[in-house]
Design a protein around this motif. Structure first.
Motif, PDB file in Angstrom:
ATOM      1  N   LYS A 105       0.704  -1.282  -0.147  1.00  9.53           N
ATOM      2  CA  LYS A 105      -0.087  -0.023  -0.041  1.00  9.53           C
ATOM      3  C   LYS A 105       0.862   1.298   0.005  1.00  9.53           C
ATOM      4  O   LYS A 105       1.678   1.504   0.825  1.00  9.53           O
ATOM      5  CB  LYS A 105      -0.981  -0.020   1.245  1.00  9.53           C
ATOM      6  CG  LYS A 105      -1.861   1.180   1.131  1.00  9.53           C
ATOM      7  CD  LYS A 105      -2.816   1.034   2.194  1.00  9.53           C
ATOM      8  CE  LYS A 105      -3.811   2.264   2.274  1.00  9.53           C
ATOM      9  NZ  LYS A 105      -4.938   2.174   3.182  1.00  9.53           N
ATOM     10  N   PRO A 109      -1.136   8.021  -4.147  1.00  7.57           N
ATOM     11  CA  PRO A 109      -1.511   7.238  -5.278  1.00  7.57           C
ATOM     12  C   PRO A 109      -0.197   7.240  -6.249  1.00  7.57           C
ATOM     13  O   PRO A 109       0.505   8.288  -6.400  1.00  7.57           O
ATOM     14  CB  PRO A 109      -2.775   7.668  -5.838  1.00  7.57           C
ATOM     15  CG  PRO A 109      -3.229   8.475  -4.669  1.00  7.57           C
ATOM     16  CD  PRO A 109      -2.096   8.940  -3.837  1.00  7.57           C
ATOM     17  N   ASP A 112      -1.026   6.262 -11.959  1.00  4.11           N
ATOM     18  CA  ASP A 112      -2.410   5.370 -12.537  1.00  4.11           C
ATOM     19  C   ASP A 112      -3.488   5.639 -11.473  1.00  4.11           C
ATOM     20  O   ASP A 112      -4.593   5.261 -11.687  1.00  4.11           O
ATOM     21  CB  ASP A 112      -2.236   3.966 -13.083  1.00  4.11           C
ATOM     22  CG  ASP A 112      -1.851   3.147 -11.793  1.00  4.11           C
ATOM     23  OD1 ASP A 112      -1.709   3.588 -10.603  1.00  4.11           O
ATOM     24  OD2 ASP A 112      -1.596   1.814 -12.139  1.00  4.11           O
ATOM     25  N   ARG A 114      -3.631   4.155  -8.566  1.00  6.84           N
ATOM     26  CA  ARG A 114      -3.616   3.220  -7.569  1.00  6.84           C
ATOM     27  C   ARG A 114      -2.906   3.256  -6.268  1.00  6.84           C
ATOM     28  O   ARG A 114      -1.983   3.928  -6.346  1.00  6.84           O
ATOM     29  CB  ARG A 114      -3.716   1.824  -8.152  1.00  6.84           C
ATOM     30  CG  ARG A 114      -4.684   1.478  -9.112  1.00  6.84           C
ATOM     31  CD  ARG A 114      -4.350   0.064  -9.792  1.00  6.84           C
ATOM     32  NE  ARG A 114      -2.988  -0.058 -10.187  1.00  6.84           N
ATOM     33  CZ  ARG A 114      -2.317  -1.157 -10.447  1.00  6.84           C
ATOM     34  NH1 ARG A 114      -2.867  -2.230 -10.083  1.00  6.84           N
ATOM     35  NH2 ARG A 114      -1.308  -1.023 -11.110  1.00  6.84           N
ATOM     36  N   LYS A 115      -3.242   2.931  -5.238  1.00  4.30           N
ATOM     37  CA  LYS A 115      -2.517   3.043  -4.148  1.00  4.30           C
ATOM     38  C   LYS A 115      -2.226   1.488  -3.427  1.00  4.30           C
ATOM     39  O   LYS A 115      -1.269   1.222  -2.836  1.00  4.30           O
ATOM     40  CB  LYS A 115      -3.357   3.393  -2.798  1.00  4.30           C
ATOM     41  CG  LYS A 115      -3.181   5.176  -3.237  1.00  4.30           C
ATOM     42  CD  LYS A 115      -4.032   5.935  -1.933  1.00  4.30           C
ATOM     43  CE  LYS A 115      -2.948   5.888  -0.637  1.00  4.30           C
ATOM     44  NZ  LYS A 115      -3.468   6.671   0.141  1.00  4.30           N
ATOM     45  N   GLU A 116      -2.846   0.408  -3.947  1.00 10.90           N
ATOM     46  CA  GLU A 116      -2.529  -0.801  -3.321  1.00 10.90           C
ATOM     47  C   GLU A 116      -2.033  -1.744  -4.651  1.00 10.90           C
ATOM     48  O   GLU A 116      -2.782  -1.832  -5.775  1.00 10.90           O
ATOM     49  CB  GLU A 116      -3.507  -1.378  -2.826  1.00 10.90           C
ATOM     50  CG  GLU A 116      -4.038  -0.660  -1.445  1.00 10.90           C
ATOM     51  CD  GLU A 116      -5.110  -1.145  -0.541  1.00 10.90           C
ATOM     52  OE1 GLU A 116      -5.652  -2.408  -0.941  1.00 10.90           O
ATOM     53  OE2 GLU A 116      -5.540  -0.591   0.511  1.00 10.90           O
TER      54      GLU A 116
END
Length: 163
Positions: A105, A109, A112, A114-116
């Motif tokens: 994680k 972000p 793109d 996303r964080k995960e």
């Protein structure tokens, strides 16, 4: 004493005990929760950890802590397994988990949004992890490298139900 120094000193006391018992010393944390301090010692082995393993570390470690007296505050000693979804913090954690799936994680972000990520760990150095991104079913996607300093956490992804 600082928490980091306390944990390091306790690690020095706990390591020979774990070595003698054939256990892996996963982590030592000295944490304050509310008004109480907790000294948490996490142990592991290829066969898992039993209550007896925890007792076999607690007894000699408690004696060593009483003799060395590295902690001035009153605290609770807990010895246990790091459990499923354990956090990777030290180089030996990454070394032990090469080839395993990790849940990563990010603090902020990625480009793109996303964080995960789920990452199959191929290698690491002190700054980055290198691997291949996978989906929830374990299908290999793209190669990926992530700066460790950009991560909120990096955990072993050994039980999908945890996340």
């Amino acid at each position: 004493m600082e928490k980091k120094n306390t944990a390091a000193l306790v690690r020095e006391l706990a390591q020979p005990i774990c070595d003698e018992l054939g256990l892996f010393l996963w982590d030592v944390r000295y944490e304050k929760e509310g008004s109480s301090f907790y000294l948490r010692v996490f142990i592991d082995s290829d066969d898992g950890i039993s209550i007896e393993d925890c007792e076999n570390v607690t007894r000699p470690l408690s004696k060593a802590l009483d003799e060395a007296d590295p902690i001035k505050e009153q605290y609770v000693l807990e010895v246990g397994s790091p459990g499923l979804g354990r956090e990777l913090r030290r180089p030996e954690h990454f070394e032990a988990c090469i080839g395993d799936a990790l849940k990563v994680k990010l603090i902020r972000p990625a480009a793109d949004g996303r964080k995960e990520f789920i990452v199959g760990l191929d290698s690491y150095d002190k700054e980055k992890i290198y691997g291949h991104e996978t989906d929830d079913d374990g299908n290999v996607l793209d190669p990926i490298e992530i700066k460790i300093s950009d991560c909120a956490y990096i955990k072993l992804y050994d039980d999908n139900d945890l996340f």
